[in-house]
Design a protein around this motif. Structure first.
Motif, PDB file in Angstrom:
ATOM      1  N   VAL A 108      -2.754  15.696 -20.389  1.00  0.00           N
ATOM      2  CA  VAL A 108      -3.837  16.257 -19.585  1.00  0.00           C
ATOM      3  C   VAL A 108      -3.920  15.606 -18.207  1.00  0.00           C
ATOM      4  N   VAL A 109      -3.876  14.266 -18.184  1.00  0.00           N
ATOM      5  CA  VAL A 109      -4.047  13.522 -16.939  1.00  0.00           C
ATOM      6  C   VAL A 109      -2.714  13.269 -16.237  1.00  0.00           C
ATOM      7  N   GLY A 110      -1.647  13.075 -17.043  1.00  0.00           N
ATOM      8  CA  GLY A 110      -0.364  12.640 -16.520  1.00  0.00           C
ATOM      9  C   GLY A 110       0.183  13.433 -15.333  1.00  0.00           C
ATOM     10  N   PRO A 111       0.248  14.767 -15.420  1.00  0.00           N
ATOM     11  CA  PRO A 111       0.828  15.525 -14.296  1.00  0.00           C
ATOM     12  C   PRO A 111       0.061  15.333 -12.989  1.00  0.00           C
ATOM     13  N   LEU A 112      -1.272  15.310 -13.040  1.00  0.00           N
ATOM     14  CA  LEU A 112      -2.068  15.074 -11.839  1.00  0.00           C
ATOM     15  C   LEU A 112      -1.923  13.630 -11.367  1.00  0.00           C
ATOM     16  N   ALA A 113      -1.778  12.708 -12.343  1.00  0.00           N
ATOM     17  CA  ALA A 113      -1.574  11.301 -11.985  1.00  0.00           C
ATOM     18  C   ALA A 113      -0.298  11.140 -11.164  1.00  0.00           C
ATOM     19  N   GLY A 114       0.741  11.895 -11.515  1.00  0.00           N
ATOM     20  CA  GLY A 114       1.995  11.816 -10.769  1.00  0.00           C
ATOM     21  C   GLY A 114       1.822  12.246  -9.322  1.00  0.00           C
ATOM     22  N   ALA A 115       1.060  13.312  -9.101  1.00  0.00           N
ATOM     23  CA  ALA A 115       0.795  13.762  -7.736  1.00  0.00           C
ATOM     24  C   ALA A 115      -0.009  12.719  -6.965  1.00  0.00           C
ATOM     25  N   TRP A 116      -0.978  12.109  -7.621  1.00  0.00           N
ATOM     26  CA  TRP A 116      -1.791  11.068  -6.992  1.00  0.00           C
ATOM     27  C   TRP A 116      -0.942   9.833  -6.671  1.00  0.00           C
ATOM     28  N   ILE A 117      -0.049   9.461  -7.602  1.00  0.00           N
ATOM     29  CA  ILE A 117       0.804   8.278  -7.431  1.00  0.00           C
ATOM     30  C   ILE A 117       1.692   8.411  -6.204  1.00  0.00           C
ATOM     31  N   ASP A 118       2.249   9.605  -5.967  1.00  0.00           N
ATOM     32  CA  ASP A 118       3.148   9.788  -4.836  1.00  0.00           C
ATOM     33  C   ASP A 118       2.441   9.647  -3.493  1.00  0.00           C
ATOM     34  N   LYS A 119       1.102   9.538  -3.497  1.00  0.00           N
ATOM     35  CA  LYS A 119       0.338   9.363  -2.272  1.00  0.00           C
ATOM     36  C   LYS A 119      -0.146   7.924  -2.079  1.00  0.00           C
ATOM     37  N   GLN A 120       0.159   7.000  -3.037  1.00  0.00           N
ATOM     38  CA  GLN A 120      -0.451   5.676  -3.046  1.00  0.00           C
ATOM     39  C   GLN A 120       0.555   4.546  -2.797  1.00  0.00           C
ATOM     40  N   ASP A 121       0.006   3.338  -2.589  1.00  0.00           N
ATOM     41  CA  ASP A 121       0.770   2.096  -2.600  1.00  0.00           C
ATOM     42  C   ASP A 121       1.020   1.758  -4.070  1.00  0.00           C
ATOM     43  N   LYS A 122       2.222   2.011  -4.550  1.00  0.00           N
ATOM     44  CA  LYS A 122       2.480   1.962  -5.987  1.00  0.00           C
ATOM     45  C   LYS A 122       2.373   0.559  -6.569  1.00  0.00           C
ATOM     46  N   LYS A 123       2.862  -0.433  -5.853  1.00  0.00           N
ATOM     47  CA  LYS A 123       2.804  -1.792  -6.384  1.00  0.00           C
ATOM     48  C   LYS A 123       1.362  -2.253  -6.557  1.00  0.00           C
ATOM     49  N   LYS A 124       0.528  -2.001  -5.586  1.00  0.00           N
ATOM     50  CA  LYS A 124      -0.874  -2.414  -5.658  1.00  0.00           C
ATOM     51  C   LYS A 124      -1.571  -1.791  -6.860  1.00  0.00           C
TER      52      LYS A 124
END
Length: 411
Positions: free
Chosen positions: A63-79
């Motif tokens: 449910v959350v995973g696919p949207l989480a992927g879109a959000w992740i590609d916009k963020q500072d991943k290490k932080k």
């Protein structure tokens, strides 16, 4: 560093730091998972509740995973990976405190499982999408993914027997506390890692998500690989939910028996990642994925039929091997083909299909087992998966050809 070809990704300092920290963290996670399944069955004796608990821990990936992927590609991943690891440690410590104090209830178990699932919906694609940055080389990425899976499966091999012993010698609460402490190793490793900043996706989360969905749907090979993930994990991976039932009711054992069953599956999965780490070509993974699916179907049928623990352990080894070859092989294929700016989303689609349909399959298996029994449930799943293997064989040649073409274009 001069290393064997099967371990070449460890030549990269950042990946070594991640690898060592993740090794400790994964061991703790497997100890918690086995202890929690035993706690649920000890308190309730309900196969259905085992399915509900597993469902709550995994369904957020769908449910959350696919949207989480879109959000992740916009963020500072290490932080954000550091923040998620800290929250995962907190979840384990809260679970330990509730259990040790005697306040643990079915409602709390379900709530803690759901919390874990939501956090993992962000943790898994964050870690997976960062591995390419840890090695800094597309050529070494498949090997790094195989070694990462090797960590998961070695923990699956070693952790469950340790968990069985720990539950017998101490308590489930101690196992949960050990898991909380294990996250500190990965947090420490991440703090020492230096990674280059990567381009972030632009636009709203909805726009970024839509771009990823269109790529996955319009690319036939990606679509077929995700369908294969769904077919495998909806059936074969659901065995995990019913293992406490087999350990106590079919094989007349205890938590130690459960640990050995988990460990046998982990042994097979660990062997599969050694096999995958030594593969020299990505296109050859298509044959491994098809074979792994067939092995998983056969192992399900054997495990569902046998009343003998030694044969059951052998079947578990085959089942772990088949499931892992398919899941890890598909992950390697998807990430080797995905454009860099889409990797977070493609990883999230992989984890969504991998764990989300594992959750649905586990929930279904738990409720079906109440009426038909655990053995008949796995037999039915084995028959369904065998039918899917026939479907997959009709598409094997086209899959191999398209993967070869895509890999040739990238190299």
């Amino acid at each position: 560093m001069a290393l064997p070809a099967g371990m070449r990704a460890l030549a990269h300092r950042n990946f070594r730091l991640y690898f060592l920290g993740q090794a400790v963290s994964i061991l703790g996670s497997w100890i918690q998972q086995v202890a929690l399944s035993w706690l649920v069955y000890r308190l309730t004796g309900s196969a259905a509740l085992l399915g509900v608990t597993a469902f709550c821990a995994l369904i957020p990936q769908l449910v959350v995973g696919p949207l989480a992927g879109a959000w992740i590609d916009k963020q500072d991943k290490k932080k954000w990976l550091l923040r998620i690891q800290s929250l995962l440690a907190l979840q384990a410590f809260v679970l330990a405190a509730l259990t040790a104090s005697g306040l643990i209830t079915t409602g709390f178990i379900i709530a803690m499982s759901l919390t874990l699932g939501i956090l993992n919906s962000f943790d898994t694609p964050l870690r997976q999408s960062m591995i390419g940055g840890f090695v800094g080389s597309r050529d070494d990425l498949p090997n790094a993914l195989a070694l990462n899976a090797m960590l998961f499966n070695s923990g699956r091999f070693v952790g469950p027997p340790i968990a069985g012993l720990l539950v017998g010698l101490t308590s489930e609460a101690a196992c949960f506390a050990i898991n909380g402490l294990s996250f500190l190793a990965l947090i420490g490793g991440l703090l020492c890692i230096e990674v280059k900043a990567t381009a972030r996706a632009s636009g709203s989360v909805g726009q970024v998500f839509k771009e990823g969905i269109l790529y996955a749907w319009q690319t036939w090979t990606v679509r077929m690989l995700i369908i294969t993930l769904i077919g495998l994990n909806l059936t074969a991976s659901a065995y995990a939910v019913l293992l406490p039932v087999f350990a106590r009711d079919v094989f007349a054992g205890d938590a130690t028996t459960l640990g050995w069953l988990w460990g046998a599956a982990g042994c097979g999965a660990f062997a599969s990642t050694i096999f995958l780490a030594t593969r020299k070509t990505v296109p050859g993974l298509i044959g491994a994925v098809v074979a792994g699916t067939a092995i998983a179907a056969a192992a399900l049928l054997v495990f569902g039929l046998t009343p003998h623990l030694p044969l059951a352990l052998a079947a578990m080894t085959g089942l772990g091997f088949g499931i892992s070859v398919c899941n890890v092989g598909i992950n390697m294929l998807l990430q080797s083909m995905a454009p860099d700016h889409l990797r977070g989303r493609i990883v999230s689609f992989f984890t969504s299909a991998r764990f989300g349909f594992d959750a649905l399959g586990g929930l279904l298996a738990g409720f079906v087992a109440v009426g038909l029994g655990a053995s008949n449930t796995l037999l039915g799943e084995g028959v369904v998966l065998a039918g899917f293997v026939v479907f997959l064989l009709t598409r094997r040649a086209r899959l191999a050809a398209t993967v070869s073409a895509a890999h040739g274009e990238k190299t």
